[in-house]
Enzyme design. Sequence first.
Site, PDB file in Angstrom:
ATOM      1  N   LYS A  95      18.016  28.167  15.012  1.00  0.00           N
ATOM      2  CA  LYS A  95      17.585  28.871  13.940  1.00  0.00           C
ATOM      3  C   LYS A  95      16.935  30.298  14.546  1.00  0.00           C
ATOM      4  O   LYS A  95      16.302  30.261  15.473  1.00  0.00           O
ATOM      5  CB  LYS A  95      16.689  27.825  13.060  1.00  0.00           C
ATOM      6  CG  LYS A  95      15.872  28.747  11.838  1.00  0.00           C
ATOM      7  CD  LYS A  95      14.985  27.873  11.181  1.00  0.00           C
ATOM      8  CE  LYS A  95      14.309  28.739   9.951  1.00  0.00           C
ATOM      9  NZ  LYS A  95      13.295  27.895   9.078  1.00  0.00           N
ATOM     10  N   SER A 170      14.149  27.459   4.525  1.00  0.00           N
ATOM     11  CA  SER A 170      14.515  28.879   4.998  1.00  0.00           C
ATOM     12  C   SER A 170      15.663  28.774   6.076  1.00  0.00           C
ATOM     13  O   SER A 170      16.115  29.847   6.582  1.00  0.00           O
ATOM     14  CB  SER A 170      13.396  29.369   5.527  1.00  0.00           C
ATOM     15  OG  SER A 170      12.728  28.577   6.697  1.00  0.00           O
ATOM     16  N   SER A 194      11.982  23.344   4.796  1.00  0.00           N
ATOM     17  CA  SER A 194      12.950  24.170   5.252  1.00  0.00           C
ATOM     18  C   SER A 194      14.106  23.524   5.978  1.00  0.00           C
ATOM     19  O   SER A 194      15.084  24.103   6.467  1.00  0.00           O
ATOM     20  CB  SER A 194      12.393  25.546   6.019  1.00  0.00           C
ATOM     21  OG  SER A 194      11.669  26.326   4.975  1.00  0.00           O
TER      22      SER A 194
END
Length: 515
Positions: A95, A170, A194
Amino acid sequence: MPVPAPELDDLATISQRWGLDIDDSDLAVFKALIEGALGAYQHVDAMYEASAPDAPQRPNRRPADADNQLGAWYWHCDLQESDSGPLAGRTVAVKDNTAVAGVPMMNGSRILEGYVPRRDATVVTRILEAGGRILGKSACEDLCFSGASHTCATGVIRNPWDTARTSGGSSGGSGALVAAGEVDMAIAGDQGGSIRMPSAWCGVVGLKPTFGLVPYTGAYPIESTIDHLGPIARNISDLAAFLTVIAGPDGNDPRQAGAPSGIDYAAGIDDGIEGLRVGVVAEGFGFEGLSDPDSDAKVEAAAHRLADAGAVVERISIPEHLDALHVWNVIATDGAMWQMIRGNGYGMNYRGLFDPELMEHTMRGWRAGAHETSHTLKFVMLCAEHVFGHSGGGSYARASNVRAQISAAVEDALHRCDVLCYPTLPFPAKEIPAADAPVDEYVARALEMIPNTAVSNVTGNPDLTIPVAGGDGMPVGMSIVGGRWSEPVLLRVGRAYERLVGGFALSPMAAARLE
């Protein structure tokens, strides 16, 4: 970035802002005192630069549009340091809130655009040492403050089951890339859900570990009491292997007090769940105006299906489950403003490994481009500044104090049950909002899905989401929550369900790529 000597006008402005009532003659004295004090700052800067690493030269590139149809990649690289180890042969996405040294990092935001970290995050070091092959940085939401996938500055992130729909956020790029079969596993972050939201909506497995189990060192913080990193994969075996590699203290993250080390999370996942007590939390279902009845029914049926593997399943009540969202809202809003925005990501007042270059880059980004941030972040900033102006931090303090009530209620339920179950999300993935969606719709689509996921961020308990429906329909996820450090139990439950249903369904994209 050396700190310059102050001008008298600068000090006058500071004096006026704080109501210090310092006249010009005294300001000149203070100016001389400050110039002397800056010598300590210069000395520390020199000490730091003498020991800080330079960013390595690692081949990397921006993804071509043809290679990024879901918008799930931020940047491509191809890093592998070993051909052996527990992750040998596995491909990984990281990420883009997590540092890969020498590779651009944007955290989904124009605020950070152009930043290149000097150091690998701890989880990146561990992946490479374990033989994993990192193929790039997965796109994420603007400073990670969204549970959908329409606020990323590089563009929307699409769901591989239906590209008109959100992948969740997210960590939307991480969930989408794993679900599409482009990588085997991915690092994700979680402050309000997330890891679990994109996992649930993309039909994969994701684990928000116990607070502090996986070191957050080298990842961009939002609020240090709810920051988590964790794994996403397509099956429980891969998830367990990945967790084994990234878990355990690193000595640099103050969040990790009491975290165990050296655990093989893959050991025992096939031992079954005979006699295990499962509590189906009533308050996790039926949110008025929000919950999808079909999703609720699928999750309830899945929880009771665990009885076929020998579990004892009962419906229980935790009234405080409904309070948790309100506690999270205050902590996440005011805490993010104080640490992530005012504190340029890291804030201060704790011992740990900081990233001073990132903090200074963030400061410059806010000064030059605050207007380019998402509507969601603007909402958070306006709300938090308004509240702080009236409470001086008292609202955050009250929320921090009452979070113990939520933790106590969950722990009490876990004395009666071994694990708790409820829908990860109240509804399946929705269509991505239009680029010109009204502000209220934009913000609602970003934050409306978190009433269940936020609970485990408030308490710090581990929370595993597994897919319980898929195939022709959109995926639906079920959360399995346990006591602190009970990840082996959660993985055993997830594996038992996976075996009951004959494996988790692949998205059409993954099926075409892998089968």
